[in-house]
Motif scaffolding. Structure first.
Motif, PDB file in Angstrom:
ATOM      1  N   ASP A 153       0.873  -1.163   0.000  1.00 43.68           N
ATOM      2  CA  ASP A 153       0.000   0.000   0.000  1.00 43.68           C
ATOM      3  C   ASP A 153       0.913   1.217   0.000  1.00 43.68           C
ATOM      4  O   ASP A 153       1.405   1.636   1.034  1.00 43.68           O
ATOM      5  CB  ASP A 153      -0.878  -0.025   1.259  1.00 43.68           C
ATOM      6  N   TYR A 188      -0.506  -7.407 -10.330  1.00 44.78           N
ATOM      7  CA  TYR A 188      -1.866  -7.530  -9.805  1.00 44.78           C
ATOM      8  C   TYR A 188      -2.885  -6.829 -10.690  1.00 44.78           C
ATOM      9  O   TYR A 188      -4.024  -7.265 -10.817  1.00 44.78           O
ATOM     10  CB  TYR A 188      -1.907  -6.960  -8.379  1.00 44.78           C
ATOM     11  N   HIS A 189      -2.458  -5.718 -11.331  1.00 48.53           N
ATOM     12  CA  HIS A 189      -3.366  -4.985 -12.217  1.00 48.53           C
ATOM     13  C   HIS A 189      -3.657  -5.770 -13.485  1.00 48.53           C
ATOM     14  O   HIS A 189      -4.630  -5.507 -14.160  1.00 48.53           O
ATOM     15  CB  HIS A 189      -2.763  -3.619 -12.558  1.00 48.53           C
TER      16      HIS A 189
ATOM     17  N   ALA B  47      -6.264  -0.611  -0.706  1.00 49.98           N
ATOM     18  CA  ALA B  47      -4.969  -0.813  -1.344  1.00 49.98           C
ATOM     19  C   ALA B  47      -5.063  -1.863  -2.452  1.00 49.98           C
ATOM     20  O   ALA B  47      -4.299  -1.828  -3.416  1.00 49.98           O
ATOM     21  CB  ALA B  47      -3.930  -1.244  -0.310  1.00 49.98           C
ATOM     22  N   LEU B  48      -6.012  -2.789  -2.326  1.00 49.91           N
ATOM     23  CA  LEU B  48      -6.198  -3.792  -3.380  1.00 49.91           C
ATOM     24  C   LEU B  48      -6.662  -3.112  -4.658  1.00 49.91           C
ATOM     25  O   LEU B  48      -6.136  -3.379  -5.743  1.00 49.91           O
ATOM     26  CB  LEU B  48      -7.237  -4.834  -2.936  1.00 49.91           C
ATOM     27  N   ASP B  50      -6.236   0.035  -5.386  1.00 53.95           N
ATOM     28  CA  ASP B  50      -5.129   0.873  -5.854  1.00 53.95           C
ATOM     29  C   ASP B  50      -4.177   0.067  -6.719  1.00 53.95           C
ATOM     30  O   ASP B  50      -3.718   0.519  -7.764  1.00 53.95           O
ATOM     31  CB  ASP B  50      -4.344   1.437  -4.661  1.00 53.95           C
ATOM     32  N   ASN B  51      -3.845  -1.146  -6.250  1.00 58.91           N
ATOM     33  CA  ASN B  51      -2.925  -1.990  -7.002  1.00 58.91           C
ATOM     34  C   ASN B  51      -3.528  -2.434  -8.328  1.00 58.91           C
ATOM     35  O   ASN B  51      -2.817  -2.626  -9.304  1.00 58.91           O
ATOM     36  CB  ASN B  51      -2.521  -3.212  -6.170  1.00 58.91           C
ATOM     37  N   ARG B  52      -4.843  -2.588  -8.338  1.00 56.03           N
ATOM     38  CA  ARG B  52      -5.506  -3.018  -9.580  1.00 56.03           C
ATOM     39  C   ARG B  52      -5.618  -1.892 -10.586  1.00 56.03           C
ATOM     40  O   ARG B  52      -5.754  -2.132 -11.779  1.00 56.03           O
ATOM     41  CB  ARG B  52      -6.919  -3.535  -9.265  1.00 56.03           C
ATOM     42  N   TYR B  54      -3.526   0.193 -11.677  1.00 52.27           N
ATOM     43  CA  TYR B  54      -2.334   0.528 -12.456  1.00 52.27           C
ATOM     44  C   TYR B  54      -2.565   0.278 -13.947  1.00 52.27           C
ATOM     45  O   TYR B  54      -3.200  -0.705 -14.318  1.00 52.27           O
ATOM     46  CB  TYR B  54      -1.163  -0.322 -11.947  1.00 52.27           C
ATOM     47  N   PRO B  55      -2.059   1.184 -14.818  1.00 44.39           N
ATOM     48  CA  PRO B  55      -2.317   0.976 -16.252  1.00 44.39           C
ATOM     49  C   PRO B  55      -1.523  -0.195 -16.841  1.00 44.39           C
ATOM     50  O   PRO B  55      -0.373  -0.427 -16.468  1.00 44.39           O
ATOM     51  CB  PRO B  55      -1.872   2.303 -16.886  1.00 44.39           C
TER      52      PRO B  55
END
Lengths: 252, 157
Positions: A153, A188-189, B47-48, B50-52, B54-55
């Motif tokens: 985070d 993860y994205h 935060a999950l 947020d991490n997802r 990302y471009p």
């Protein structure tokens, strides 16, 4: 105020404040659930690596840096490749190098037929189920997600570097601009959108394989069944989910 | 009993202090603990997301073959069949999003091929490797079709 009235009032205040706090958390702060198409509970991610297939081309290193905006220099990595040069009579002291993490490939350094063993080992976060790095974080800025990925985070990280020291695999670094910790997020994205990781996407030989252990049809089960596999530093009981096939005993 | 509660102002003061303390604690907790902390564990649930968020930069093979339908069939004939497009062509999510805006650049075989096929003793033995002293023409692409390495490149008219 009479004693009875006071006690009644105080009792009401004591009973109601937690309820009020709960109501506040529930109502005002909104739901944090993810959109329904990706269910975290249905996945448990890991990585399988076949050492015998790695050619040290550095495609994974370059792709990872691009995909995740890892600074090119100084040479920090979310994934990198190591070259091992092992004298069979002295397994405990391998010569290991990783010029620029393998970003520019590996200039030839050794001669064929000199009686040594040479191979490449791709490294990345092992996405441990019992991560030492998660255990030491004082603020809960790094964690194991419900689908088995160790994430950061970045808005909550203090940059205290405890986790950098705690990781037995050296997989973390402090981002030079943000001054917060950064590490492999197993893309993860991407994986939550049905894509594979950038390193797996670009590995030309299929040496890396992202796997979902909760998906019975995932080829990772076959990989783990057919190959003799090992994790790095099993004695540390990190619950690593990065399995290596053909891992030499000299690899640290 | 009456003696025990004889000086009730002490009790009132103490209870007041307790209540104030609890209120301060709850207020501080609401202020300092981030939203969603503790939903899944000792971290911020947001935060999950947020991490997802990302471009994505590598579009993935499925996106490529949606339009470039002929390439997978051509690849099948050779040893490069299982290599995904962006391993050689680079990150092209922007191109997949809008092919008119971002264009892919054709990789130069001279530079590209040796990234994998330059001889190195640490490479697996069965992997085809070349020693530039023995085997290096002016341009790999003259003799090898990068999509089907065993075959000569087809000249496009």
């Amino acid at each position: 105020m009479e004693r009875r009235a006071f006690l009644e009032a105080a009792g009401k205040v004591l009973l109601l404040t937690p309820a009020a706090a709960a109501a506040l958390e529930h109502g005002l702060l909104g739901s944090t659930e993810n959109p329904p198409e990706y269910k975290q509970a249905d996945h448990w991610w890991g990585m399988a690596i076949d050492i015998g297939k790695c050619i040290g081309c550095g495609n994974c290193v370059r792709a990872c840096k691009t995909e995740n905006d890892v600074p090119l220099e100084p040479y920090y990595f979310r994934t990198w490749v190591e070259r091992y040069h092992v004298n069979p009579d002295d397994q405990d002291h391998p010569e290991v190098d990783s010029p620029n993490g393998g970003y520019d490939g590996f200039p030839e350094k050794y001669r064929a037929g000199d009686g040594t063993k040479n191979f490449f080992v791709p490294k990345l976060c092992n996405h441990c189920a019992h991560s030492p790095c998660v255990q030491v974080c004082p603020v809960g800025a790094t964690f194991e997600s419900p689908d088995g990925v160790v994430l950061v985070d970045r808005t909550y990280c203090l940059g205290c570097r405890y986790c950098v020291q705690a990781c037995p695999y050296g997989c973390r670094y402090i981002h030079p601009e943000r001054q917060t910790v950064d590490k492999c997020s197993l893309c993860y994205h991407r994986i939550t959108k049905g894509l594979t990781t950038a390193c797996c996407e670009t590995c030309p030989t299929g040496a890396r394989m992202l796997g979902d252990l909760k998906d019975p049809k995932d080829p990772i089960h076959e990989f783990l069944r057919v190959n003799m596999v090992q994790v790095l530093k099993p004695q540390m009981a990190t619950g690593s989910k990065t399995w290596y096939a053909g891992l030499d005993g000299s690899v640290r | 009993m009456s003696r025990l509660f004889g000086h009730k102002e002490h009790l009132v003061r103490m209870a007041g202090l307790f209540a104030a303390g609890i209120l301060v604690f709850l207020l501080a907790r609401a202020l300092f603990v981030p939203k969603g902390f503790g939903t899944y564990g000792h971290y911020r649930a947001g935060a999950l997301a947020d991490n997802r968020a990302y471009p994505v930069k590598f579009a993935g093979r499925d996106a490529c073959v949606e339009c470039h339908t002929d390439v997978p069939d051509a690849l099948k004939a050779g040893k490069h069949a299982r290599i995904r497009c962006e391993a050689c062509h680079g990150p092209l999510a922007a191109h997949a999003q809008d092919p008119t805006k971002a264009k892919g650049v054709k990789p130069d075989p001279k530079v590209l091929c040796v990234k994998c096929h330059l001889a190195n003793v640490a490479k697996p033995q069965g992997f085809p490797q070349i020693d530039p002293k023995e085997h290096l023409g002016p341009n790999c692409g003259e003799c090898h079709d990068p999509h089907v390495p065993g075959q000569e490149p087809q000249k496009k008219g």
